[in-house]
Design a protein around this motif. Structure first.
Motif, short mmCIF file in Angstrom:
data_model
loop_
_atom_site.label_atom_id
_atom_site.label_comp_id
_atom_site.label_asym_id
_atom_site.label_seq_id
_atom_site.Cartn_x
_atom_site.Cartn_y
_atom_site.Cartn_z
N TYR A 1 0.84 -1.21 0.00
CA TYR A 1 0.00 0.00 0.00
C TYR A 1 0.88 1.26 0.00
CZ TYR A 1 -2.43 3.78 2.52
OH TYR A 1 -2.91 5.00 2.93
N LEU A 2 1.87 1.29 0.86
CA LEU A 2 2.75 2.46 0.94
C LEU A 2 3.54 2.64 -0.35
CD1 LEU A 2 4.09 2.00 4.60
CD2 LEU A 2 2.46 3.74 3.80
N SER A 3 3.97 1.54 -0.93
CA SER A 3 4.74 1.62 -2.16
C SER A 3 3.93 2.25 -3.29
CB SER A 3 5.22 0.23 -2.56
OG SER A 3 6.06 0.28 -3.69
N ARG A 4 2.64 1.94 -3.36
CA ARG A 4 1.78 2.51 -4.40
C ARG A 4 1.67 4.03 -4.27
NH1 ARG A 4 -3.98 0.60 -4.82
NH2 ARG A 4 -3.86 1.71 -6.82
N LEU A 5 1.87 4.53 -3.06
CA LEU A 5 1.68 5.97 -2.83
C LEU A 5 2.87 6.81 -3.28
CD1 LEU A 5 0.21 5.89 0.80
CD2 LEU A 5 -1.03 5.89 -1.36
N THR A 6 4.01 6.19 -3.50
CA THR A 6 5.22 6.99 -3.75
C THR A 6 5.10 7.84 -5.00
OG1 THR A 6 6.26 5.09 -4.84
CG2 THR A 6 6.75 5.41 -2.50
N ALA A 7 4.50 7.33 -6.07
CA ALA A 7 4.41 8.09 -7.32
C ALA A 7 3.53 9.34 -7.18
CB ALA A 7 3.91 7.20 -8.46
N PRO A 8 2.27 9.23 -6.69
CA PRO A 8 1.46 10.45 -6.57
C PRO A 8 2.01 11.43 -5.54
CG PRO A 8 0.29 8.57 -5.62
CD PRO A 8 1.46 8.03 -6.37
N VAL A 9 2.60 10.93 -4.46
CA VAL A 9 3.15 11.83 -3.44
C VAL A 9 4.38 12.57 -3.99
CG1 VAL A 9 4.26 11.96 -1.17
CG2 VAL A 9 2.24 10.53 -1.49
N THR A 10 5.22 11.86 -4.75
CA THR A 10 6.38 12.51 -5.36
C THR A 10 5.96 13.66 -6.25
OG1 THR A 10 7.68 10.46 -5.31
CG2 THR A 10 8.37 12.15 -6.88
N THR A 11 5.00 13.41 -7.12
CA THR A 11 4.52 14.46 -8.03
C THR A 11 3.96 15.64 -7.25
OG1 THR A 11 4.01 12.82 -9.74
CG2 THR A 11 2.93 14.96 -9.92
N ALA A 12 3.22 15.35 -6.19
CA ALA A 12 2.61 16.42 -5.40
C ALA A 12 3.68 17.25 -4.67
CB ALA A 12 1.63 15.84 -4.39
N LEU A 13 4.69 16.59 -4.11
CA LEU A 13 5.76 17.32 -3.43
C LEU A 13 6.50 18.23 -4.41
CD1 LEU A 13 7.25 14.56 -1.11
CD2 LEU A 13 5.93 16.56 -0.41
N ARG A 14 6.79 17.71 -5.59
CA ARG A 14 7.47 18.55 -6.59
C ARG A 14 6.60 19.72 -6.99
NH1 ARG A 14 6.85 18.51 -11.70
NH2 ARG A 14 6.10 16.37 -11.89
N ARG A 15 5.31 19.48 -7.18
CA ARG A 15 4.41 20.56 -7.59
C ARG A 15 4.26 21.63 -6.50
NH1 ARG A 15 0.22 17.80 -8.31
NH2 ARG A 15 -0.94 18.54 -6.50
N THR A 16 4.20 21.21 -5.24
CA THR A 16 4.09 22.21 -4.17
C THR A 16 5.36 23.05 -4.07
OG1 THR A 16 4.81 20.58 -2.49
CG2 THR A 16 2.44 20.85 -2.83
N GLN A 17 6.51 22.45 -4.38
CA GLN A 17 7.73 23.24 -4.41
C GLN A 17 7.69 24.25 -5.55
OE1 GLN A 17 8.56 22.82 -1.46
NE2 GLN A 17 10.71 22.29 -1.68
N ALA A 18 7.12 23.86 -6.69
CA ALA A 18 6.99 24.79 -7.81
C ALA A 18 6.12 25.98 -7.43
CB ALA A 18 6.41 24.06 -9.02
N HIS A 19 5.09 25.75 -6.62
CA HIS A 19 4.19 26.83 -6.21
C HIS A 19 4.92 27.92 -5.42
CE1 HIS A 19 0.28 25.58 -7.60
NE2 HIS A 19 0.40 24.38 -7.07
N THR A 20 6.04 27.58 -4.78
CA THR A 20 6.72 28.55 -3.93
C THR A 20 7.42 29.65 -4.71
OG1 THR A 20 8.81 27.32 -3.87
CG2 THR A 20 7.15 26.73 -2.23
N PHE A 21 7.57 29.48 -6.02
CA PHE A 21 8.30 30.48 -6.80
C PHE A 21 7.44 31.70 -7.16
CE2 PHE A 21 11.00 26.80 -7.31
CZ PHE A 21 12.26 27.35 -7.29
#
Length: 350
Positions: free
Chosen positions: A149-169
């Protein structure tokens, strides 16, 4: 062992929805922890962002059983080779190791606080490593189903973390800059020995203390200092440096270096950590990763940042001006900008 109280499929769907709607990393991580806790019933956690290029942690949210020992915990984490996030693919469980004592973090510290298992996750894509998460369980071990279950989450969480970092600019208001230099001096075991007057205020804004505790204020400092120890021990080769967003588009770079032998005896072998505004060049590199620009798009943006126009960029890259314009349109779309001035202002912070 605690039994999960929600079906994994429904929990996964909720996590995906959280990831799709998140706009800031702290809120995203807080809500993810709440959902994961319902699904896997762990007792403690450490969830850090990481510099996508150096992989060094920053801006943690934590609930750990040994918060007063955070400097020691951070040092042991960086000096533990097994299941290190830099080489992690998916989820790794401490209980899967033939001998968990090969983990100094667990053997020297966490087992004394009742931790029986650790689920370690790293959030990576082709643009870098965006975060890492450790879940600690005292009551039994994580199951294979929980690991899946946790392994399946890594892809969507990775994308979300990267996108939230993009929002900071996006710069919303003028930056609040320091009234003086930002620096700390740490002992070899990462105790803070001294710091400049302006430093605590900036660190508390970067890493708010957990549960009102003072120790977490220096968490990002401990990470870069611990990375220096890892480099010296031959465990990792990434530089002891991390970039962290402070507020309103302002990024700071934390770096660690050993004090040389020319200093007074009582200061030798100490570690200096400096904090300064991220340079336009380093900021641009982070910007291209956060917005998932292709190598060609990143090259176009780099040439623009150096003052080139479409004709100059086309000449340097051996492209037609039409192709350069096509790349620019794609960059504008990805970064939600509509002209070069806005694009460069966000990318360079000028």
């Amino acid at each position: 062992m605690a039994v999960p109280v929600v079906p994994y499929a429904r929990s996964y769907d909720r996590v995906v929805r959280l990831c799709e709607t998140a706009t800031d990393s702290r809120t995203l991580r807080t809500r993810l922890i709440a959902e994961l806790r319902r699904a896997t019933a762990f007792e403690a956690y450490a969830f850090l962002l990481t510099d996508p290029e150096t992989t060094v942690g920053c801006s943690p949210i934590t609930e750990v059983p040994c918060l007063p020992e955070l400097p020691r915990m951070t040092r042991l984490k960086y000096l533990t080779e097994v299941h290190r996030w830099t080489a992690l693919d998916g989820v790794a469980l401490l209980s899967d190791l033939p001998d968990p004592a090969v983990s100094p973090l667990w053997h020297e510290l966490l087992r004394h606080h009742g931790v029986r298992d650790i689920a370690a996750m790293a959030f990576k894509d082709r643009f870098g490593c965006w975060g890492r998460l450790d879940l600690y369980r005292r009551d039994g071990h994580f199951t294979a189903e929980e690991s899946s279950y946790l392994s399946r989450l890594t892809a969507p969480v990775t994308t979300a973390l990267r996108r939230t970092q993009a929002h900071t600019f996006v710069v919303r208001r003028p930056h609040t800059r320091s009234s003086g230099p930002l620096a700390l001096l740490l002992s070899p075991d990462l105790r803070v020995l001294a710091q400049t007057a302006a430093t605590p205020t900036f660190l508390s804004r970067m890493s708010p203390p957990a549960h009102g505790g003072r120790a977490a204020i220096h968490a990002s400092v401990y990470d870069v200092a611990a990375q220096l120890l890892a480099v010296e021990a031959g465990i990792d080769t990434h530089p002891p440096r991390t970039r962290a967003h402070l507020a309103d588009g302002l990024w700071l770079t934390l770096s660690a270096a050993r004090i040389d032998d020319a200093t007074p005896t009582h200061r030798r072998n100490t570690i200096a950590v400096t904090i300064e505004e991220t340079s336009p060049t380093d900021r641009l590199t982070l910007f291209t990763r956060a917005f998932a620009l292709t190598p060609r798009e990143a090259d176009v943006l780099t040439h623009l940042a150096r003052g080139g126009d479409s004709h100059t960029v086309a000449h340097h890259m051996s492209l037609s001006e039409h192709t350069v314009q096509d790349h620019l349109k794609s960059i504008f779309t990805k970064t939600s900008t509509n002209n070069r001035v806005m694009l460069l202002t966000r990318a360079l912070g000028t």
